[in-house]
Write a protein that holds these residues in place. Structure first.
Motif, PDB file in Angstrom:
ATOM      1  N   ASP A   1      29.807  39.634  62.113  1.00 51.29           N
ATOM      2  CA  ASP A   1      30.090  39.725  64.498  1.00 51.29           C
ATOM      3  C   ASP A   1      29.041  39.168  64.865  1.00 51.29           C
ATOM      4  O   ASP A   1      28.595  39.326  65.158  1.00 51.29           O
TER       5      ASP A   1
ATOM      6  N   TYR B   1      40.793  51.609  59.751  1.00 49.34           N
ATOM      7  CA  TYR B   1      41.853  50.619  59.420  1.00 49.34           C
ATOM      8  C   TYR B   1      42.078  50.760  57.629  1.00 49.34           C
ATOM      9  O   TYR B   1      41.111  52.251  57.174  1.00 49.34           O
TER      10      TYR B   1
ATOM     11  N   ARG C   1      42.919  40.934  53.958  1.00 52.39           N
ATOM     12  CA  ARG C   1      42.973  41.706  55.392  1.00 52.39           C
ATOM     13  C   ARG C   1      43.060  43.432  55.328  1.00 52.39           C
ATOM     14  O   ARG C   1      42.799  43.911  55.467  1.00 52.39           O
TER      15      ARG C   1
ATOM     16  N   ASP D   1      44.088  46.104  58.706  1.00 54.05           N
ATOM     17  CA  ASP D   1      45.291  46.626  59.511  1.00 54.05           C
ATOM     18  C   ASP D   1      44.423  47.721  59.827  1.00 54.05           C
ATOM     19  O   ASP D   1      44.418  48.691  59.162  1.00 54.05           O
TER      20      ASP D   1
ATOM     21  N   GLY E   1      42.870  43.476  67.704  1.00 53.67           N
ATOM     22  CA  GLY E   1      43.867  42.160  67.399  1.00 53.67           C
ATOM     23  C   GLY E   1      45.073  42.773  66.126  1.00 53.67           C
ATOM     24  O   GLY E   1      45.411  42.507  65.231  1.00 53.67           O
TER      25      GLY E   1
ATOM     26  N   THR F   1      44.847  43.357  63.318  1.00 55.72           N
ATOM     27  CA  THR F   1      45.096  42.956  61.393  1.00 55.72           C
ATOM     28  C   THR F   1      43.857  41.307  61.794  1.00 55.72           C
ATOM     29  O   THR F   1      43.787  40.353  62.442  1.00 55.72           O
ATOM     30  N   VAL F   2      42.875  40.533  60.349  1.00 59.95           N
ATOM     31  CA  VAL F   2      41.995  40.096  60.286  1.00 59.95           C
ATOM     32  C   VAL F   2      42.065  40.195  58.903  1.00 59.95           C
ATOM     33  O   VAL F   2      41.835  41.134  58.158  1.00 59.95           O
ATOM     34  N   ASP F   3      41.740  39.106  58.735  1.00 57.40           N
ATOM     35  CA  ASP F   3      41.375  38.608  57.323  1.00 57.40           C
ATOM     36  C   ASP F   3      40.074  37.983  57.262  1.00 57.40           C
ATOM     37  O   ASP F   3      39.539  37.332  57.571  1.00 57.40           O
ATOM     38  N   LEU F   4      39.473  38.740  56.771  1.00 55.89           N
ATOM     39  CA  LEU F   4      37.862  39.123  56.388  1.00 55.89           C
ATOM     40  C   LEU F   4      36.884  37.851  55.315  1.00 55.89           C
ATOM     41  O   LEU F   4      37.843  38.679  53.894  1.00 55.89           O
TER      42      LEU F   4
ATOM     43  N   ALA G   1      35.420  36.305  60.239  1.00 54.88           N
ATOM     44  CA  ALA G   1      36.979  35.804  59.723  1.00 54.88           C
ATOM     45  C   ALA G   1      37.489  34.736  59.405  1.00 54.88           C
ATOM     46  O   ALA G   1      37.085  33.882  60.124  1.00 54.88           O
ATOM     47  N   CYS G   2      38.029  34.138  58.683  1.00 53.13           N
ATOM     48  CA  CYS G   2      39.643  33.054  58.222  1.00 53.13           C
ATOM     49  C   CYS G   2      40.410  33.139  59.455  1.00 53.13           C
ATOM     50  O   CYS G   2      40.413  33.109  60.653  1.00 53.13           O
ATOM     51  N   THR G   3      39.785  31.808  59.032  1.00 58.35           N
ATOM     52  CA  THR G   3      40.751  30.716  60.616  1.00 58.35           C
ATOM     53  C   THR G   3      41.975  30.128  59.903  1.00 58.35           C
ATOM     54  O   THR G   3      42.320  29.827  58.930  1.00 58.35           O
TER      55      THR G   3
END
Length: 117
Positions: A41, A64, A84, A86, A91, A93-96, A115-117
């Protein structure tokens, strides 16, 4: 299938991921070497005390669930694990991507989370 769904993943990475998911800070902290560096972060946490404080905060900040997506080995004892999340964070949900570097004894010396974009 191994814990976290990643066959062949080094034991300390697997143990860290499992412990962090369970909010087991002592077990997660024991996976790190004597002078670890964690980047998460936009902040860098250096040394065992700083990493332990980061683990304490991140294990209680949000609730999560995790879903394993990929685990890719690289040269020089590095792995990138993507999960992922949740949960109740902004937000939802995020893929890290977690990039781990291990020392000769298999302990985590560096961990960078993005974070994956």
């Amino acid at each position: 299938m191994t814990p976290n769904g990643f066959p062949g993943l080094p034991v300390r990475i697997r143990t860290y991921l499992d412990a962090h998911t369970r909010h087991d800070v002592p077990t997660a902290a024991d996976c790190f070497g004597p002078a670890p560096v964690v980047v998460d972060d936009g902040r860098t946490h250096r040394g065992r005390d700083a990493v332990r404080a980061w683990l304490d905060r991140t294990s209680t900040e949000y609730t999560y669930t995790t879903t394993p997506l990929t685990a890719v080995p690289h040269e020089d004892r590095r792995w990138t694990v993507t999960q992922r999340l949740d949960g109740d964070f902004p937000g939802g949900t995020v893929d890290l991507s977690h990039t781990f570097t291990l020392d000769d004894d298999g302990r985590i010396t560096e961990l960078t989370i993005t974070a994956c974009t």
